[in-house]
Enzyme design. Sequence first.
Site, PDB file in Angstrom:
ATOM      1  N   GLU A   1      17.218  70.321  67.091  1.00 47.01           N
ATOM      2  CA  GLU A   1      17.149  71.173  66.426  1.00 47.01           C
ATOM      3  C   GLU A   1      19.008  72.757  66.942  1.00 47.01           C
ATOM      4  O   GLU A   1      17.760  73.849  66.731  1.00 47.01           O
ATOM      5  CB  GLU A   1      16.472  71.450  64.851  1.00 47.01           C
ATOM      6  CG  GLU A   1      16.019  70.357  63.842  1.00 47.01           C
ATOM      7  CD  GLU A   1      15.021  71.074  63.032  1.00 47.01           C
ATOM      8  OE1 GLU A   1      14.483  72.194  63.346  1.00 47.01           O
ATOM      9  OE2 GLU A   1      14.944  70.493  61.930  1.00 47.01           O
TER      10      GLU A   1
ATOM     11  N   CYS B   1      27.037  87.206  77.523  1.00 40.87           N
ATOM     12  CA  CYS B   1      26.985  86.289  76.209  1.00 40.87           C
ATOM     13  C   CYS B   1      28.474  87.421  76.005  1.00 40.87           C
ATOM     14  O   CYS B   1      29.996  86.663  76.080  1.00 40.87           O
ATOM     15  CB  CYS B   1      26.402  85.400  75.814  1.00 40.87           C
ATOM     16  SG  CYS B   1      26.017  84.869  75.478  1.00 40.87           S
TER      17      CYS B   1
ATOM     18  N   GLU C   1      14.929  63.377  60.514  1.00 36.63           N
ATOM     19  CA  GLU C   1      13.405  63.625  60.903  1.00 36.63           C
ATOM     20  C   GLU C   1      13.163  63.578  59.382  1.00 36.63           C
ATOM     21  O   GLU C   1      14.382  63.803  58.461  1.00 36.63           O
ATOM     22  CB  GLU C   1      13.148  65.351  61.362  1.00 36.63           C
ATOM     23  CG  GLU C   1      12.838  65.456  62.311  1.00 36.63           C
ATOM     24  CD  GLU C   1      12.411  67.061  62.995  1.00 36.63           C
ATOM     25  OE1 GLU C   1      12.287  68.043  62.159  1.00 36.63           O
ATOM     26  OE2 GLU C   1      12.653  67.424  63.681  1.00 36.63           O
TER      27      GLU C   1
ATOM     28  N   HIS D   1       1.831  71.597  58.025  1.00 30.33           N
ATOM     29  CA  HIS D   1       3.270  70.307  57.756  1.00 30.33           C
ATOM     30  C   HIS D   1       3.309  68.707  57.540  1.00 30.33           C
ATOM     31  O   HIS D   1       1.987  68.229  58.426  1.00 30.33           O
ATOM     32  CB  HIS D   1       4.400  70.313  59.088  1.00 30.33           C
ATOM     33  CG  HIS D   1       5.629  69.698  58.451  1.00 30.33           C
ATOM     34  ND1 HIS D   1       5.763  68.794  57.892  1.00 30.33           N
ATOM     35  CD2 HIS D   1       6.215  71.082  58.147  1.00 30.33           C
ATOM     36  CE1 HIS D   1       6.713  68.235  58.210  1.00 30.33           C
ATOM     37  NE2 HIS D   1       7.902  69.307  57.835  1.00 30.33           N
TER      38      HIS D   1
END
Lengths: 682, 682, 682
Positions: free
Chosen positions: B155, B170, B315, B366
Amino acid sequence: MEQRKMGDFGGIIHGGDYNPDQWLDRPEVLEEDLLLMKKANVNCVSLGIFAWCRLEPEEGKYDFDWLEKIIQRLYENGIYTILATPTGAMPQWLTSRYGEVMQVNAYGVRNYAGKRHNYCPSSPVMREKTRQLDTRLAERFGAHPGVIGWHISNEIGGNGGDGACHCDKCQDAFRKWLQDKYGSLEQLNAAWWTSFWSHTYTDWNQINSPSPRGEDLVHGQNLDWRRFVDSQQRDFCREEIKAVRSNSTLPVTTNMMEFFETLNYFKWAQEMDIISWDSYPDWHSGADELQTAASTAVAHSLMRSLKKRPFLLMESTPSVVNWRQINRLKRPGMHELSSLQAIACGSDSVQYFQWRKGRGSSEKYHGAVVDHRNGEDTRVFREVARLGKRLEKIAPRVIGTCNRPRIAMVFDWESWWAVKDARAVDNNLNYQAVFVDFFRPLWEFGVDVDMVDMEGELDAYSVVIAPLNYMYKKGYAEKVRSFVKRGGCYITTCWSGEVDDSDLTFTGAHPLEDVLGIKTEEIDVPDGYCENSVRYQGTDYRITGLCGLVHAKGAEVLAEYQNDFYRGYPALTRNAYGDGESYYIASLNERGFLKAFYGNVLRERGLECGLQVRLTEGVVVNERSRVAKDGEQVERIWFLQNFNREAAVVELQACYENVETGEKVTGRLELPSFTCAVLAEG
Amino acid sequence: MEQRKMGDFGGIIHGGDYNPDQWLDRPEVLEEDLLLMKKANVNCVSLGIFAWCRLEPEEGKYDFDWLEKIIQRLYENGIYTILATPTGAMPQWLTSRYGEVMQVNAYGVRNYAGKRHNYCPSSPVMREKTRQLDTRLAERFGAHPGVIGWHISNEIGGNGGDGACHCDKCQDAFRKWLQDKYGSLEQLNAAWWTSFWSHTYTDWNQINSPSPRGEDLVHGQNLDWRRFVDSQQRDFCREEIKAVRSNSTLPVTTNMMEFFETLNYFKWAQEMDIISWDSYPDWHSGADELQTAASTAVAHSLMRSLKKRPFLLMESTPSVVNWRQINRLKRPGMHELSSLQAIACGSDSVQYFQWRKGRGSSEKYHGAVVDHRNGEDTRVFREVARLGKRLEKIAPRVIGTCNRPRIAMVFDWESWWAVKDARAVDNNLNYQAVFVDFFRPLWEFGVDVDMVDMEGELDAYSVVIAPLNYMYKKGYAEKVRSFVKRGGCYITTCWSGEVDDSDLTFTGAHPLEDVLGIKTEEIDVPDGYCENSVRYQGTDYRITGLCGLVHAKGAEVLAEYQNDFYRGYPALTRNAYGDGESYYIASLNERGFLKAFYGNVLRERGLECGLQVRLTEGVVVNERSRVAKDGEQVERIWFLQNFNREAAVVELQACYENVETGEKVTGRLELPSFTCAVLAEG
Amino acid sequence: MEQRKMGDFGGIIHGGDYNPDQWLDRPEVLEEDLLLMKKANVNCVSLGIFAWCRLEPEEGKYDFDWLEKIIQRLYENGIYTILATPTGAMPQWLTSRYGEVMQVNAYGVRNYAGKRHNYCPSSPVMREKTRQLDTRLAERFGAHPGVIGWHISNEIGGNGGDGACHCDKCQDAFRKWLQDKYGSLEQLNAAWWTSFWSHTYTDWNQINSPSPRGEDLVHGQNLDWRRFVDSQQRDFCREEIKAVRSNSTLPVTTNMMEFFETLNYFKWAQEMDIISWDSYPDWHSGADELQTAASTAVAHSLMRSLKKRPFLLMESTPSVVNWRQINRLKRPGMHELSSLQAIACGSDSVQYFQWRKGRGSSEKYHGAVVDHRNGEDTRVFREVARLGKRLEKIAPRVIGTCNRPRIAMVFDWESWWAVKDARAVDNNLNYQAVFVDFFRPLWEFGVDVDMVDMEGELDAYSVVIAPLNYMYKKGYAEKVRSFVKRGGCYITTCWSGEVDDSDLTFTGAHPLEDVLGIKTEEIDVPDGYCENSVRYQGTDYRITGLCGLVHAKGAEVLAEYQNDFYRGYPALTRNAYGDGESYYIASLNERGFLKAFYGNVLRERGLECGLQVRLTEGVVVNERSRVAKDGEQVERIWFLQNFNREAAVVELQACYENVETGEKVTGRLELPSFTCAVLAEG
């Protein structure tokens, strides 16, 4: 062309913010602008706002030629310029080289570059760079015949927060300001009641600005900090004014933002030659337009009251804004009506933000006279042009007149700050909304109102209204006492006379106990526990907020509470005092109450609307009059405004002249939706 | 066993995320897992996600033995492994030793250790540590017969914020990226419209990322920053892919998150061998399941569209999630239905997060196939096992098929970013919700839809729908023009064609004025002022959002507004252009409008549902088909899904085969609540 | 006067927080205070809270004379002093000189000076300065006959946040605390389940406090951090107690704040000689007063339960508070009723914050006995004085009695922390509100309840109720088992027995499966999907929250779910075990359910209200009794309280004595609104 200037323009100013600096690489756009401005009956623009990076592209390297060309071209085409100092936004070279110019927030964190009004008003670098640039601008343009005045910075203090900088330089300046004010820590500790929670200061360097990261519950300190922030921003502005005046005799203004909490505009007014402001009502957002219209009227009235002279509407949108969550188009007619409302309340201008929509950044969809695509072929452009024509027509009758109210409302920034900071029974209290509630019935009656702060003169008025007048500054009670003694009518409410200049509560009796004839005890918010109401002249009015429990001590009781353990307690009292009288309104009630009560006061005092008319709901009147040198009124003009979403009929009870057509009008007069008729004595 | 790999697995993948690394001290648990996986008909698991601290417990000290044992044991039991690189979470030794690996937020504050996706994608240390670990993983497991593919990180970008790091490295990389893009500051200043508010840059080092602490109102800068963030994350991922490919020829994927704002998945798709994603619909949360089901269908369709090939559902939860405020149990049947919906929309897998609930930390509640207490003796386990059986049964007919829509919707990440950033009339505008609104009626009709971005090919489609297509990238208008000219049907709406690639508004006419045959003027949100509606073919449809005021300029007016000052203005227009046609929908209306309008378009174009059926509300169809080498469709399979909370009856108007039972079905077919029938041509 | 002390005062303490240190420059105010205190029947004040800056105006320079004078003057007038240590707020000289004394928040940012409870409990400087001051205070006042006890600091932990300091010193102390607890990182990693998301620690120095800036999802770490914060604050307090005890034998207390999440008051109780707390119910805020009254009763009960002895009400407002958004006046009677409710629940005092309103800072409008203006001539003052008289009258009968419940509810701070931190099906779950829901029906029945934590003794009770008892600490299951075996009645609910002391879920069966006779499977929140209900003894009760799906495994099913796929599943079970029984309530239901269920249990166990009365809604009873040395009850007193906004009638079914009038009362008894009758056995 004749020599003109702001405040003596010889007509109603019509135009707005113009940003040719965004289009310098597109000369055809600039040419089109000139053409369209003439079609739109524009006679004045504001230039240079935010143009620092164009005017001084590198540190110390100035480039004013492009600006001079534009001012000149405009002038040749009959369009005047109000010239801004560009300090509203800093250039990148400045912020990247000198960190100190950017503000530090209340958490002690310095801002990054960007946004507007991000400058530290204490920064010597920022002051010096500003001084140099402003001086040069004045040198170059101070005598240009096309320039009619100075527009200092832009919406000063509008940094999206509270306008404050908390950097070390500002902390030092704050300490210095406090030393000047208090002389000793002993005095400061007493004024701030620092024995509470062990806050006592034993060294000036222990003092800092209030912060949610530390302490923000010391009301006296919060209040002084707000005074200091206002004072420091004013000091910075004063330096800008000094710089432009070094080479120019043109009048100076800065565009204000109505009831802008950060800055005490009564003090700022003293620095300005003329008052101007930016008005963005949220039309078409409510069940009707009346609350919006009333809120706008109160703001116009405040601006006029700052100098008791006509002001300039410096910004308004010809169509939509883009910074609310929902931004609805101004319906046909509303643009003319809302612009004429400004004139009706004392403005001598209708200016827009913005002339033309830019192509990029956050304001590219803010309404403008000219959109991205359609040139003059839009509804908005046509409405603007038509309004321009109307303004030209009425100008000769309007210029030189002003509203001259006999009623004043007390509005004082310091009291506002204190009442907002108070933690008492109703911490949802919205002082400003209550203030509008006390204004609106008078506006509905067609009666103009001035705002005065506690340092203002009361004796010019017949009636003074002071709702939620929480703080009584030194001398205020005496001033009110004398005003009433001489015959004035003073109307006040609960939650008044609570604290002194330091936000310390008075002990003992209410400071105006003698004038009001009452003794105060408790204060409640009945809402949510039990409905309560006030009976006045046979009608019950619901209580909607604060509810003071007081006892008559000489005053006559005109209304009483109807429920709860304070049933029968006074809700409205009248007390004769000297040649005058005072009223105490103990609770905040639904709207009808004030309408009934004010109606009686207006009748008794002969203060009804100057226009002989039977109004209907949603139609209101403002009056501007011309006064001869001997003080006699020589002409009166009325603006009859229909804010209803449908046509409305009013009944004129005398004969008047329609200023625009020259026709006589009397009796039944129909006003289409969103229109304004301009009448004069027939 | 045969050699398998992701994308060529030879069956439907069924299994999910497996974390034996949390149970290494409990070997009996691991043994039970094997047993239960077989009972649950699991054939594949994902391993190693977040296992960095187990794989490299000290800097440079690797321990892969435990993992190899598990992969081997699984393989011996017929269970394949998708192997993850563990970069989703950094080990403590890394974050405590090298501060630079952690992200800095938009306020300039570096994160502490912890959470997921907290790494700076520009950090050389992070890149080097990742390269070393990934290379070694590939070396060890790249040729293991039990391993079928690489699962890069997890993810990506999901740091709970916007996926961005604002550290100095950055910022430097951003400046470099801008230099590469613009060449000169002059170009950059023009693209960002920096003359607004004095933003002009005179040195590259003045440029920083947008920040609420400084400036975040320069749309061009915001847009480039988002592009850069996406690009930098992609570059990091590309290095991970390079590392695993150094020693492995297995296919590579990363698990996406549907319409994940931070990452432009059309670009990411080009880096991947196969698309996979994580789907967590909020079933049982609304008045019915249809909005949830439609939103899920649009997400599946997006994922399939990225490569126009089957994807993997990587998922999903077998029961509940635990991160919403309220998390309801999937009702009986819903697990099978929602899993088959994924297959119906193009998935070749049903994978779960998670196989077994852990005992500690935030995801211990979960949902999982195996709970804390009851092993296989749970409703959830039984439903998973039953689904596994069904997947095995249908696999031979499903594998090798795909959905092949004739309709596309334009979805472009850059336009999404820009439309979200816009400040215009409706700042509550929810672009994604509108997009689903434009998708749902097609889904209800049983008509599949692809998503294309502005760089995608249009000519493969008969109809292209582009709602709120705010930005037109370079070449897009030409592409649409050519598409319509050749016979395509182009449907678009208000708030389209507003800005170019730099988020600068177009000036002059709408870029597709010729194709659309209309001229645009204003845009409004009537809501809250007055109800307005659109009359189309005799029916009035309420306007629910934006409402463009346009003028027909050649187009035929098919519907008009019914109220307000724009009564009679066009609300829907049709313009013939070349061999094709375009429709302009001027306002956002209630759902029925699109259903009626689309119905007409589908009929005219012969694009109705491929299954001969009379559907009832809540029953939908997707079609997957197999194509022979010559491009001819040789088999079509339909998934008939009942999302109603009650049984539903549909009417089959031809004879079909039930793929699972082999039975012929025709006429009246009853579908119990939350079930899916799989049909093939009979 | 006789020697008195807290806990052995010989009467009911009546008075409150007194801040003469704010008025030292106004001696006439102090004189007036004395006079008014006597009129108000005040016998005790708290002094010195927040007076650090007066007691030690410069570092090391102490000034106690002013305090001694005041204590002495009060004493001479019959008014005793509870003397505070002033650490609740630090003086400016301390914070400006020693930065380390101020707390660092969870983001790693150190607070500025100001506010209360801003000190770092680990700071050596803060500890040393405190020790020196406290020691000197004890030296000077520890033997003063007017001083009756020590009030350590004030509302400890109440810093507006979570009471925690995250500075480096605290981080070090946390690591040390963890080392002491776990011995090895291996143990810690196992307890915190750090293999999840690669959290494994390999060096003690990697460990930090949880932070939203980094990681706050590791439940075991969160729990230990809360334990540490509590422990460190307690350690600081223990040092203060040690300092005052160095020179004084007076009893010690600190004012608690009911269910204050930060501090585990069961542990704090062990440090204190007597429990005291500050009670601020939000009277008149709801549709009726009953929920507020029940919540107050549960808080009083908790405080009494901490030592199973009478406690002191240390603060309450005589009129309003000022820190809620809306603060309504206590209606006539409510002050007496709420004060007597405290007595009824076990208080031996009624103390106020504050005696006199200060003139400045944030609490200047907090209610007080004496207001800014009216001295004794206020409704509030009169009510306070009248209450003082009543307290004097009932004191001889009250002092020496206490409530002695036969029912206990399990309330454990650590379980509270864990259940709040849990992320599961209902993340809106309000544990404390549910706890009150389980208490209120008993309160309505006139049945007193004790609270015990998991380390408390159960065997003294007949019934133990443990709602949402999420965590089972080591030994708890065994204790319950033994309690039931010996004949106890144990009532528990879903969402219990989930995790151990480390917030790790149990695996395998529910730890009390044998006692409860049930097997647990899933848990749901039906709300929003479909209405569900529980049928119990013929009546249906709506489910309002969590809903566990369990299976009877020996238990008798007394109620079942009525809808959805779990229709017919057990909703209430009873299991005989040993000589006792257990009940499992599977779902959270509307109020009537518990009333019906408890009614049955009370009847069966003979635990009904001790007063023979037929109550009406809103009238409740508490019982205090006196026990002779042999343990026999020698006197029982009942407080019959009417919380209704109207008068209520109850039916006494025996003859009683009105303690205040001496009259006999029986049969019909009318209680006016907001009154309390004190009865004894007649």
